[in-house]
Write a protein that holds these residues in place. Structure first.
Motif, PDB file in Angstrom:
ATOM      1  N   ASP A  98     -35.785  11.497  -7.244  1.00  0.00           N
ATOM      2  CA  ASP A  98     -37.231  11.742  -7.200  1.00  0.00           C
ATOM      3  C   ASP A  98     -37.905  10.981  -6.067  1.00  0.00           C
ATOM      4  N   GLY A  99     -37.068  10.534  -5.120  1.00  0.00           N
ATOM      5  CA  GLY A  99     -37.623   9.825  -3.963  1.00  0.00           C
ATOM      6  C   GLY A  99     -37.806   8.345  -4.186  1.00  0.00           C
ATOM      7  N   SER A 100     -37.289   7.828  -5.321  1.00  0.00           N
ATOM      8  CA  SER A 100     -37.472   6.407  -5.630  1.00  0.00           C
ATOM      9  C   SER A 100     -36.489   5.514  -4.886  1.00  0.00           C
ATOM     10  N   GLY A 101     -35.391   6.102  -4.441  1.00  0.00           N
ATOM     11  CA  GLY A 101     -34.369   5.318  -3.748  1.00  0.00           C
ATOM     12  C   GLY A 101     -33.391   4.637  -4.689  1.00  0.00           C
ATOM     13  N   VAL A 102     -33.576   4.797  -6.029  1.00  0.00           N
ATOM     14  CA  VAL A 102     -32.692   4.169  -7.005  1.00  0.00           C
ATOM     15  C   VAL A 102     -31.343   4.899  -7.051  1.00  0.00           C
ATOM     16  N   ASP A 160     -23.457  18.144 -10.375  1.00  0.00           N
ATOM     17  CA  ASP A 160     -24.238  16.949 -10.611  1.00  0.00           C
ATOM     18  C   ASP A 160     -25.327  17.348 -11.602  1.00  0.00           C
ATOM     19  N   LEU A 161     -25.315  16.755 -12.765  1.00  0.00           N
ATOM     20  CA  LEU A 161     -26.289  17.107 -13.800  1.00  0.00           C
ATOM     21  C   LEU A 161     -27.402  16.080 -13.855  1.00  0.00           C
ATOM     22  N   ASP A 162     -28.597  16.541 -14.213  1.00  0.00           N
ATOM     23  CA  ASP A 162     -29.671  15.567 -14.382  1.00  0.00           C
ATOM     24  C   ASP A 162     -29.291  14.619 -15.515  1.00  0.00           C
ATOM     25  N   THR A 163     -29.863  13.429 -15.503  1.00  0.00           N
ATOM     26  CA  THR A 163     -29.496  12.364 -16.443  1.00  0.00           C
ATOM     27  C   THR A 163     -29.610  12.787 -17.905  1.00  0.00           C
ATOM     28  N   TYR A 164     -30.668  13.519 -18.221  1.00  0.00           N
ATOM     29  CA  TYR A 164     -30.897  13.913 -19.612  1.00  0.00           C
ATOM     30  C   TYR A 164     -29.846  14.909 -20.092  1.00  0.00           C
ATOM     31  N   THR A 165     -29.505  15.877 -19.245  1.00  0.00           N
ATOM     32  CA  THR A 165     -28.481  16.857 -19.616  1.00  0.00           C
ATOM     33  C   THR A 165     -27.127  16.175 -19.778  1.00  0.00           C
ATOM     34  N   PHE A 166     -26.804  15.288 -18.841  1.00  0.00           N
ATOM     35  CA  PHE A 166     -25.523  14.582 -18.886  1.00  0.00           C
ATOM     36  C   PHE A 166     -25.364  13.817 -20.198  1.00  0.00           C
ATOM     37  N   ARG A 167     -26.373  13.051 -20.582  1.00  0.00           N
ATOM     38  CA  ARG A 167     -26.285  12.233 -21.798  1.00  0.00           C
ATOM     39  C   ARG A 167     -26.244  13.108 -23.046  1.00  0.00           C
ATOM     40  N   TYR A 168     -26.992  14.191 -23.056  1.00  0.00           N
ATOM     41  CA  TYR A 168     -26.976  15.077 -24.214  1.00  0.00           C
ATOM     42  C   TYR A 168     -25.588  15.685 -24.408  1.00  0.00           C
ATOM     43  N   LEU A 169     -24.967  16.123 -23.325  1.00  0.00           N
ATOM     44  CA  LEU A 169     -23.629  16.688 -23.425  1.00  0.00           C
ATOM     45  C   LEU A 169     -22.614  15.640 -23.875  1.00  0.00           C
ATOM     46  N   LEU A 170     -22.819  14.413 -23.448  1.00  0.00           N
ATOM     47  CA  LEU A 170     -21.885  13.335 -23.783  1.00  0.00           C
ATOM     48  C   LEU A 170     -21.834  13.075 -25.284  1.00  0.00           C
ATOM     49  N   ASP A 171     -22.980  12.834 -25.887  1.00  0.00           N
ATOM     50  CA  ASP A 171     -22.993  12.479 -27.321  1.00  0.00           C
ATOM     51  C   ASP A 171     -24.243  12.929 -28.066  1.00  0.00           C
ATOM     52  N   GLY A 172     -25.043  13.776 -27.438  1.00  0.00           N
ATOM     53  CA  GLY A 172     -26.257  14.248 -28.091  1.00  0.00           C
ATOM     54  C   GLY A 172     -27.408  13.269 -28.011  1.00  0.00           C
ATOM     55  N   GLY A 173     -27.225  12.162 -27.297  1.00  0.00           N
ATOM     56  CA  GLY A 173     -28.261  11.142 -27.206  1.00  0.00           C
ATOM     57  C   GLY A 173     -29.196  11.302 -26.019  1.00  0.00           C
ATOM     58  N   LYS A 174     -30.006  10.269 -25.790  1.00  0.00           N
ATOM     59  CA  LYS A 174     -30.942  10.249 -24.671  1.00  0.00           C
ATOM     60  C   LYS A 174     -30.527   9.139 -23.695  1.00  0.00           C
ATOM     61  N   PRO A 175     -30.797   9.333 -22.414  1.00  0.00           N
ATOM     62  CA  PRO A 175     -30.381   8.337 -21.414  1.00  0.00           C
ATOM     63  C   PRO A 175     -31.116   7.004 -21.575  1.00  0.00           C
ATOM     64  N   LYS A 176     -30.494   5.978 -21.064  1.00  0.00           N
ATOM     65  CA  LYS A 176     -31.104   4.648 -21.099  1.00  0.00           C
ATOM     66  C   LYS A 176     -32.369   4.637 -20.265  1.00  0.00           C
ATOM     67  N   SER A 177     -32.321   5.354 -19.154  1.00  0.00           N
ATOM     68  CA  SER A 177     -33.490   5.553 -18.297  1.00  0.00           C
ATOM     69  C   SER A 177     -33.236   6.805 -17.457  1.00  0.00           C
ATOM     70  N   LYS A 178     -34.187   7.197 -16.657  1.00  0.00           N
ATOM     71  CA  LYS A 178     -33.999   8.370 -15.799  1.00  0.00           C
ATOM     72  C   LYS A 178     -32.826   8.187 -14.856  1.00  0.00           C
ATOM     73  N   TYR A 179     -32.589   6.952 -14.486  1.00  0.00           N
ATOM     74  CA  TYR A 179     -31.577   6.671 -13.468  1.00  0.00           C
ATOM     75  C   TYR A 179     -30.250   6.188 -14.043  1.00  0.00           C
ATOM     76  N   ASN A 180     -30.221   5.984 -15.361  1.00  0.00           N
ATOM     77  CA  ASN A 180     -29.008   5.487 -15.999  1.00  0.00           C
ATOM     78  C   ASN A 180     -28.762   6.240 -17.307  1.00  0.00           C
ATOM     79  N   ALA A 181     -27.728   7.082 -17.320  1.00  0.00           N
ATOM     80  CA  ALA A 181     -27.450   7.899 -18.508  1.00  0.00           C
ATOM     81  C   ALA A 181     -27.033   7.045 -19.693  1.00  0.00           C
ATOM     82  N   GLY A 182     -26.369   5.897 -19.442  1.00  0.00           N
ATOM     83  CA  GLY A 182     -25.870   5.073 -20.537  1.00  0.00           C
ATOM     84  C   GLY A 182     -24.661   5.744 -21.177  1.00  0.00           C
TER      85      GLY A 182
END
Length: 213
Positions: A98-102, A160-182
């Protein structure tokens, strides 16, 4: 003499009467012994015929019902198959640009739409291609809105999946943050992808190709 004559006449009359009665008795016996329709048997036969007719009708109805059920099932299956233009499996990573550089963020997505849930990056598919991804029974439908992954795509990481999609597919949960799926995972192996509609943007249709190829 006269009495004997009377006796003879009476005997003749009596004999005739007895003969008549015998004939009548034989006729009656003949009528009783003649075969006749048994009312109970007739009713049973009718009932049996109706039962058989009912069974035939039921069989035809069941056959028609099964035929309709099979046709509907085949129709749904065919429609579903027509909606999937291409499918396969790959290893997927995650990102949030999103242009944050993170985390090596290189700026806004190349497809012109802001970063959001359901925005995927492909190294080769046309922009805005509609894609369904499935992993461990969980599915998300999104679209190609960016390019990537870069170098990993040459090693088989084709999405490359967005963080929210990646975490949901992993275990049905929500990411730790936008930049870290956890969840302790950086890649998901064996993600199933299905192309539902090719996008109008720049890119190449067909099997995914490594970035820059």
């Amino acid at each position: 003499m006269q009495q004997r004559a009377i006796n003879v006449i009476l005997t003749g009359v009596t004999g005739t009467a007895l003969a008549g009665m015998l004939v009548a008795g034989v006729a009656a016996a003949s009528d009783d012994s003649a075969p006749s329709e048994n009312p109970n048997l007739s009713q049973e036969a009718v009932a049996t015929g109706q039962h058989k007719a009912s069974e035939k009708h039921s069989d035809r109805s069941d056959a028609k019902s099964d035929s309709k059920g099979d046709s509907a099932s085949d129709s749904k299956r065919a429609k579903k198959d027509r909606n999937v233009l291409l499918s396969g499996k790959t290893t997927a990573s995650y990102f949030w640009d999103d242009g944050s550089g993170v985390n090596g963020d290189t700026g806004a997505p190349a497809g012109g739409k802001p970063m959001q849930k359901g925005l995927f990056a492909s190294p080769s598919w046309p922009m805005h291609t509609k894609v369904k991804v499935t992993y461990k029974g969980r599915s998300i439908t999104g679209f190609v809105g960016d390019r990537g992954p870069g170098r990993p795509s040459h090693n088989g990481v084709m999405l490359d999946l967005d963080t929210y999609t990646f975490r949901y597919l992993l275990d049905g949960g929500k990411p730790k943050s936008k930049y870290n799926a956890g969840g302790g995972e950086g890649h998901l192996k064996g993600v199933k992808w299905e192309v539902l509609d090719w996008g109008p943007g720049a890119g190449k249709k067909g099997a995914p190709r490594p970035f820059g190829s």
